[in-house]
Write an enzyme that holds these catalytic residues in place. Structure first.
Site, PDB file in Angstrom:
ATOM      1  N   ASP A 261      40.035  30.796  38.611  1.00 50.43           N
ATOM      2  CA  ASP A 261      40.448  32.014  39.299  1.00 50.43           C
ATOM      3  C   ASP A 261      39.756  32.012  40.665  1.00 50.43           C
ATOM      4  O   ASP A 261      38.933  31.130  40.966  1.00 50.43           O
ATOM      5  CB  ASP A 261      40.116  33.273  38.473  1.00 50.43           C
TER       6      ASP A 261
HETATM    7  C1  NOJ Z   1      42.328  37.039  41.196  1.00 48.93           C
HETATM    8  C2  NOJ Z   1      43.040  37.501  39.974  1.00 48.93           C
HETATM    9  O1  NOJ Z   1      42.117  37.663  38.916  1.00 48.93           O
HETATM   10  C3  NOJ Z   1      44.149  36.561  39.505  1.00 48.93           C
HETATM   11  O2  NOJ Z   1      44.871  37.194  38.497  1.00 48.93           O
HETATM   12  C4  NOJ Z   1      45.033  36.188  40.654  1.00 48.93           C
HETATM   13  O3  NOJ Z   1      46.054  35.319  40.194  1.00 48.93           O
HETATM   14  C5  NOJ Z   1      44.193  35.534  41.739  1.00 48.93           C
HETATM   15  N1  NOJ Z   1      43.200  36.481  42.192  1.00 48.93           N
HETATM   16  C6  NOJ Z   1      45.028  35.063  42.931  1.00 48.93           C
HETATM   17  O4  NOJ Z   1      45.509  36.138  43.631  1.00 48.93           O
END
Ligand code: NOJ
Length: 747
Positions: A261
């Site tokens: 993530d």
């Molecule tokens: C953080 C989030 O937790 C995740 O769900 C998302 O896909 C990413 N950012 C990218 O935006």
């Protein structure tokens, strides 16, 4: 040459720097920033072959331009893939995922995912960071909005349906995108509902509540998985080899791509697992193949491959060759993913000759149907549906709102696509409703200020509350029926949006009090991203509809239900608490040793300071406009050996005058087991459409595997068991109001 041969040929020719470049997942810088802003020199990375993929591009043209540049910068002509957060629709924004889950309609969920995939693919996207399949039981957590709700079986079926919708029959098909199951794992169970917080839970709960949706998505062939920010039982997921390489790739047989993530690898340092290069080595070793945004792989892997790592404090000792082997493993997985997407055969796949976006008109139709199917009717004292000739007042902050209807994580949606409720009602009935605002959308000044700091514009009404309430009362008195449009702003929910007390904001409760006093029949519609505690609101309302944030056609779906153009069919995918202090809350709680038949005068199973009479709406609950009768369930046999097919049958009848879409739910309980088991758990459900007066027989197949459960002193020593003896089967319209039969497993 088949895909694997192409991958191996590339691997043989690539330099170490080229391999490390493939592990770098960058943000296009055109979209939402969800962590510390990273100022990546994107063009420089593309020219130097230091990018494997990009997320957040906003058009086919910009993706194509980036691909051209990447190909020019790559000695071996290895293309990028493009990804985006397509969470509940793309340009066509569907209801929030938690709302769609309340439809319990798997075909509909698959259809919305397929539509979103087609829109995303038309813009050059190859992968979506979806479905989000974190089981979630804590309304304080803002990301309940994106989740499939509290139940593992419903969530698993949703995970499978959404994966099918996104990917189609195989990865790389035109108009389709790769799914990315997220967030692996238990991100939906943070302590105290605080986003990103760590999770400590029994392995049994991990295995039977949080992992099943991932298993289901993998069985459906999901191409990728995103790792969660949190730690599980003391080990941050970005370093959790036991769960990534162990469970995911081992037990569950996943053979796709694992991405971090946003800055998740970097975050291992504040988690306390060591500064780079230790954190970097741990993430790569644990099986995180791509590093999103943080660039720690890019910065530290060259040295790690040169020197290896001795980190006794991390219990990690890796020779230079071992690190090189781990880089190869991750790079091979990135290339294999690209090969499966068809990108190694054609680097412009998905970027030229792309099928056009599906018709937005069709999307709007689907979004409207989905919105009507997702709203949950919680109460109706013979008030709904309204006659189109009724004089209606719409009162409250969401009566004419557009932007909030999109809900959180609608990065490609546009507020102008939303038809607000006042217009939707007028279009449907031919009569303009009276509109009065009763409260600010964000009525807590500190919260408005906090959101404004982050560049979120919060609407507010400059009038005093006394003035607003006076207008609201006047509008109600002058009308046949008043519809209070209350709830929370979209910015209240979503990432990094935990709330201490998830309930209807205080000023809106005062608005409801004022409207109830007028005596005008009162419909309350709640627009929200999470289950908000309703308190006494459900007593005050004559009719109560929980509409969530319903996307571009959310208000139209609400209007359809209010005026009978659609039948209410939603069933809660999460329990609705009566009081915010009750969360986390789920219907399948483990039984305790109490109540016991004692004389302890103060004895309560609930809270001392919460009345026994408050209404909470259980998981699975929802009303229609019909009048349903459930017959008694009957088993084809009451004793069976494992492997024998057993059927449970019951008749359901719609004794009302209108059509009903009924979700017949089957729960089970296992009164005597080797460890504590949930009080009851969903094992199946069937949706039936019944016209006025129609009766149908519903048949469920019961099989022994539905009663398997894990015993897991450690993650490495899991035993799935099933015991002979009595089990109970409970069938009904929700998790509370059921009739039961007993079945004995002889073996
Ligand atoms: C953080 C989030 O937790 C995740 O769900 C998302 O896909 C990413 N950012 C990218 O935006």
């Amino acid at each position: 040459m088949d895909d694997q041969e192409i991958v191996e040929r590339l691997m043989a020719e690539m330099t170490l720097a080229e391999k490390i470049g493939q592990l770098n997942l960058l943000a296009a810088g055109e979209g939402l920033v969800t962590g510390a802003a990273q100022h990546t020199p994107l063009a420089r990375r593309l020219d130097a072959g230091q990018a494997g993929a990009i997320f957040g591009t906003k058009s086919l043209e910009s993706a194509r331009a980036m691909q051209e540049r990447a190909l020019a910068g790559s000695r071996l002509g290895i293309p990028l893939f493009f990804a985006e957060d397509v969470i509940h629709g793309h340009r066509t924004v569907f209801p929030l995922n938690i709302a769609l889950a309340c439809s319990w309609d798997l075909d509909l969920i698959e259809e919305t995912a397929a539509f979103a995939a087609a829109e995303a693919a038309s813009e050059g996207l190859h992968q979506v960071f979806a479905p989000m399949i974190d089981v979630s039981r804590d309304a304080r957590w803002g990301r309940v909005a994106e989740s499939p709700g509290e139940d593992p079986l419903l969530s698993a079926r949703i995970a499978a349906a959404a994966t099918r919708g996104f990917q189609g029959a195989e990865l790389g098909a035109p108009g389709k995108v790769a799914a990315c199951l997220k967030h692996f794992v238990a991100y939906g169970a943070p302590q105290s509902g605080r986003d990103y917080d760590n999770v400590s839970l029994a392995w049994e709960d991990l295995l039977s509540i949080y992992l099943p949706p991932f298993a289901a998505g993998i069985t459906e062939g999901a191409g990728s998985v995103m790792v969660a920010f949190n730690a599980v039982n003391k080990m941050p997921m970005h370093a959790n080899g036991a769960l990534i390489e162990g469970w995911l790739r081992g037990a569950a047989g996943f053979d796709g791509l694992v991405v971090s993530d946003y800055t998740g690898v970097k975050e291992l340092t504040p988690h306390g697992l060591g500064a780079a290069p230790v954190g970097v080595a741990r993430a790569l070793h644990a099986g995180v193949d791509m590093d999103m945004v943080g660039e720690d792989y890019l910065s530290h892997l060259p040295t790690l491959v040169r020197d290896g790592l001795e980190a006794p404090e991390a219990g990690l000792s890796l020779s230079a060759d071992q690190v090189a082997g781990l880089v190869d493993r991750a790079c091979r997985r990135v290339l294999t993913f690209k090969a499966r997407l068809g990108l190694l055969a054609d680097p412009y796949r998905g970027l030229s000759g792309v099928p056009a976006a599906p018709s937005r008109r069709d999307g709007r139709k689907l979004a409207r149907k989905a919105a009507a199917r997702s709203a949950v009717l919680l109460k109706n004292d013979d008030l709904l549906p309204l006659s189109s000739s009724a004089k209606v007042a719409l009162v409250g902050p969401f009566a004419a709102d557009r932007a909030n209807m999109l809900g959180t994580w609608s990065v490609s949606g546009r507020a102008e696509d939303v038809v607000p409720l006042d217009s939707a009602v007028e279009a449907l009935t031919g009569r303009a409703p009276v509109v009065a605002w009763g409260a600010d959308i964000v009525d807590e000044p500190w919260l408005a200020q906090r959101l404004n700091v982050h560049g979120v514009t919060v609407e507010s009404d400059p009038r005093s509350e006394t003035e607003k309430l006076r207008d609201a009362r006047a509008a109600a008195r002058a009308s046949d029926v008043v519809v209070a449009c209350v709830g929370e702003a979209k910015e209240h929910a979503g990432e990094s949006s935990s709330l201490l007390a998830p309930e209807i904001p205080a000023s809106q409760r005062r608005l409801i009090d004022a409207l109830a006093e007028t005596g005008t029949p009162l419909v309350v519609v709640v627009f929200a991203g999470r289950p908000l505690a309703l308190g006494t609101l459900s007593d005050q309302a004559d009719a109560l509809l929980y509409a969530w944030h319903g996307g571009i056609a959310g208000p139209e779906g609400v209007a359809d239900i209010l005026f009978g153009a659609a039948v209410p069919a939603g069933r809660l995918a999460v329990s609705l608490p009566a009081h915010p202090g009750e969360v986390p809350l789920s219907y399948d709680a483990d039984p305790t040793g109490r109540p016991f038949p004692g004389t302890f005068a103060k004895f309560r199973t609930g809270w001392l300071d919460l009345s026994d009479d408050v209404k909470r709406f259980p998981f699975g609950f929802g009303l229609g406009y019909g009048k349903m009768h459930y017959g008694s369930p009957e088993l084809s046999m009451t004793e069976a050996a494992a492997g024998q097919g057993v059927q449970l049958r019951l008749s359901v009848e719609n004794a009302g005058p209108g059509e009903v879409v009924e979700t017949v739910q089957l729960y089970a309980s296992d009164p005597v087991a080797r460890v504590v088991r949930p009080g009851r758990f969903l094992i199946d459900f069937k949706q039936v459409r019944l016209s006025a007066g129609e009766r149908r027989e519903v048949v469920f197949d019961i099989f022994a595997d539905q009663f398997r459960y894990p015993i897991a002193p450690t993650l490495e020593a899991v035993e799935w068991v099933r015991d002979p003896g009595v089990v109970r089967l409970h069938v009904g319209p929700n998790s509370r109001d059921t009739s039961s039969v007993e079945l004995t497993w002889q073996t």
